[in-house]
Design a protein around this motif. Structure first.
Motif, mmCIF file in Angstrom:
data_model
loop_
_atom_site.group_PDB
_atom_site.id
_atom_site.type_symbol
_atom_site.label_atom_id
_atom_site.label_comp_id
_atom_site.label_asym_id
_atom_site.label_seq_id
_atom_site.Cartn_x
_atom_site.Cartn_y
_atom_site.Cartn_z
ATOM 1 N N VAL A 105 27.962 66.964 33.490
ATOM 2 C CA VAL A 105 28.393 65.735 32.813
ATOM 3 C C VAL A 105 28.753 64.662 33.833
ATOM 4 O O VAL A 105 28.360 63.496 33.704
ATOM 5 C CB VAL A 105 29.579 66.024 31.873
ATOM 6 C CG1 VAL A 105 30.132 64.717 31.295
ATOM 7 C CG2 VAL A 105 29.158 66.949 30.745
ATOM 8 N N LEU A 106 29.506 65.043 34.852
ATOM 9 C CA LEU A 106 29.873 64.083 35.889
ATOM 10 C C LEU A 106 28.639 63.545 36.606
ATOM 11 O O LEU A 106 28.527 62.334 36.864
ATOM 12 C CB LEU A 106 30.811 64.740 36.900
ATOM 13 C CG LEU A 106 32.228 65.057 36.408
ATOM 14 C CD1 LEU A 106 32.974 65.888 37.451
ATOM 15 C CD2 LEU A 106 33.007 63.783 36.115
ATOM 16 N N GLU A 107 27.693 64.417 36.924
ATOM 17 C CA GLU A 107 26.486 63.967 37.635
ATOM 18 C C GLU A 107 25.616 63.090 36.747
ATOM 19 O O GLU A 107 25.020 62.112 37.233
ATOM 20 C CB GLU A 107 25.704 65.178 38.126
ATOM 21 C CG GLU A 107 26.381 65.899 39.287
ATOM 22 C CD GLU A 107 25.614 67.107 39.779
ATOM 23 O OE1 GLU A 107 25.714 67.434 40.972
ATOM 24 O OE2 GLU A 107 24.910 67.751 38.955
ATOM 25 N N ASP A 108 25.519 63.409 35.466
ATOM 26 C CA ASP A 108 24.731 62.559 34.557
ATOM 27 C C ASP A 108 25.317 61.150 34.506
ATOM 28 O O ASP A 108 24.561 60.158 34.534
ATOM 29 C CB ASP A 108 24.722 63.161 33.151
ATOM 30 C CG ASP A 108 23.830 64.391 33.041
ATOM 31 O OD1 ASP A 108 23.048 64.648 33.974
ATOM 32 O OD2 ASP A 108 23.936 65.103 32.016
ATOM 33 N N GLU A 124 33.923 60.950 27.110
ATOM 34 C CA GLU A 124 33.378 62.252 27.503
ATOM 35 C C GLU A 124 34.180 62.880 28.647
ATOM 36 O O GLU A 124 34.378 64.097 28.665
ATOM 37 C CB GLU A 124 31.909 62.110 27.892
ATOM 38 C CG GLU A 124 31.009 61.789 26.713
ATOM 39 C CD GLU A 124 29.533 61.875 27.049
ATOM 40 O OE1 GLU A 124 29.181 62.489 28.097
ATOM 41 O OE2 GLU A 124 28.713 61.329 26.284
ATOM 42 N N ILE A 125 34.641 62.064 29.585
ATOM 43 C CA ILE A 125 35.453 62.595 30.676
ATOM 44 C C ILE A 125 36.777 63.120 30.129
ATOM 45 O O ILE A 125 37.259 64.189 30.530
ATOM 46 C CB ILE A 125 35.692 61.508 31.741
ATOM 47 C CG1 ILE A 125 34.367 61.065 32.373
ATOM 48 C CG2 ILE A 125 36.649 62.011 32.817
ATOM 49 C CD1 ILE A 125 33.567 62.172 33.000
ATOM 50 N N GLY A 126 37.376 62.391 29.196
ATOM 51 C CA GLY A 126 38.611 62.856 28.573
ATOM 52 C C GLY A 126 38.403 64.151 27.803
ATOM 53 O O GLY A 126 39.268 65.034 27.804
ATOM 54 N N GLN A 127 37.254 64.283 27.139
ATOM 55 C CA GLN A 127 36.956 65.504 26.405
ATOM 56 C C GLN A 127 36.817 66.695 27.343
ATOM 57 O O GLN A 127 37.228 67.811 26.996
ATOM 58 C CB GLN A 127 35.680 65.311 25.586
ATOM 59 C CG GLN A 127 35.864 64.381 24.390
ATOM 60 C CD GLN A 127 34.550 64.021 23.721
ATOM 61 O OE1 GLN A 127 33.466 64.308 24.237
ATOM 62 N NE2 GLN A 127 34.640 63.376 22.557
#
Length: 219
Positions: free
Chosen positions: A81-84, A134-137
């Motif tokens: 997720v972070l890389e995307d 999304e980062i919070g999730q």
């Protein structure tokens, strides 16, 4: 315009309010440590020789292994997720994407670090609220994976063990070390730090023959 992430604060410009921007930055700084700390919930407790003599029973990770923890630790979990999102930011800014190489620990740290360095752009970007959401999730999922309801907590480590730091006179500290994935962990008595990469070693070096259960450590 209202911040579309918190749906509370009025914006003068951009897409993220100052509170959501600060929270997102904090999540980005926290995620690499949380990713590393989740490893403790993957390793089953075993029995083996202790540094200070005798055999020990390690704090138990849940068996069977928690699929949510496995998912978060996998390449497509927190790291992916972070890389995307890092690639999406680079693409929007006309920058080349970075190859996804190296260990997962390196990749999650690099991607989170890059996004943190772009937080001012993210706060203005039309995709900023979705990134923040999304980062919070991810942070919430990592917390929930190790902080179940009381009925589900049996067998999960709520503390790491006892401090194995030795003072100049040769005395072992022995203070209780709590388990936490969203903040730095250290001994409250001698202040010896225990970053996530040391947790498995700490468990293997626990002295004595002691069962790490809530009934025995509640006092």
């Amino acid at each position: 315009m209202i911040c579309t992430l918190c749906k509370t604060h009025v914006l003068r410009h951009g897409t993220l309010c100052s509170t959501c921007t600060t929270n997102t930055l904090g999540h980005l700084h926290r995620l690499p440590r949380m990713w590393a700390a989740l490893e403790t919930w993957l390793a089953p407790g075993t029995t083996g020789a202790a540094q200070y003599g005798g055999r020990v029973r390690h704090p138990e990770a849940p068996l069977p292994l928690d699929t949510e923890v496995l998912t978060l630790r996998a390449a497509g979990g927190i790291t992916g997720v972070l890389e995307d999102w890092a690639d999406a930011v680079r693409h929007t800014r006309g920058l080349p994407e970075r190859p996804r190489v190296g260990s997962l620990a390196h990749r999650v740290t690099a991607a989170a670090g890059y996004l943190a360095s772009q937080i001012h752009f993210i706060a203005l970007w039309e995709q900023g609220p979705q990134l923040g959401r999304e980062i919070g999730q991810l942070v919430d999922r990592a917390r929930n994976a190790v902080q179940r309801d009381e009925a589900e907590e049996k067998g999960r480590p709520t503390f790491l063990g006892y401090c194995i730091a030795v003072d100049p006179s040769g005395v072992i500290c022995g203070a209780r070390i709590p388990a936490a994935i969203d903040r730095p962990v250290q001994c409250a008595w001698c202040l010896c730090p225990y970053p996530p990469e040391t947790w498995l070693q700490l468990r293997h070096l626990q002295p004595g023959r002691r069962e790490f259960t809530e009934e025995q450590v509640a006092a």
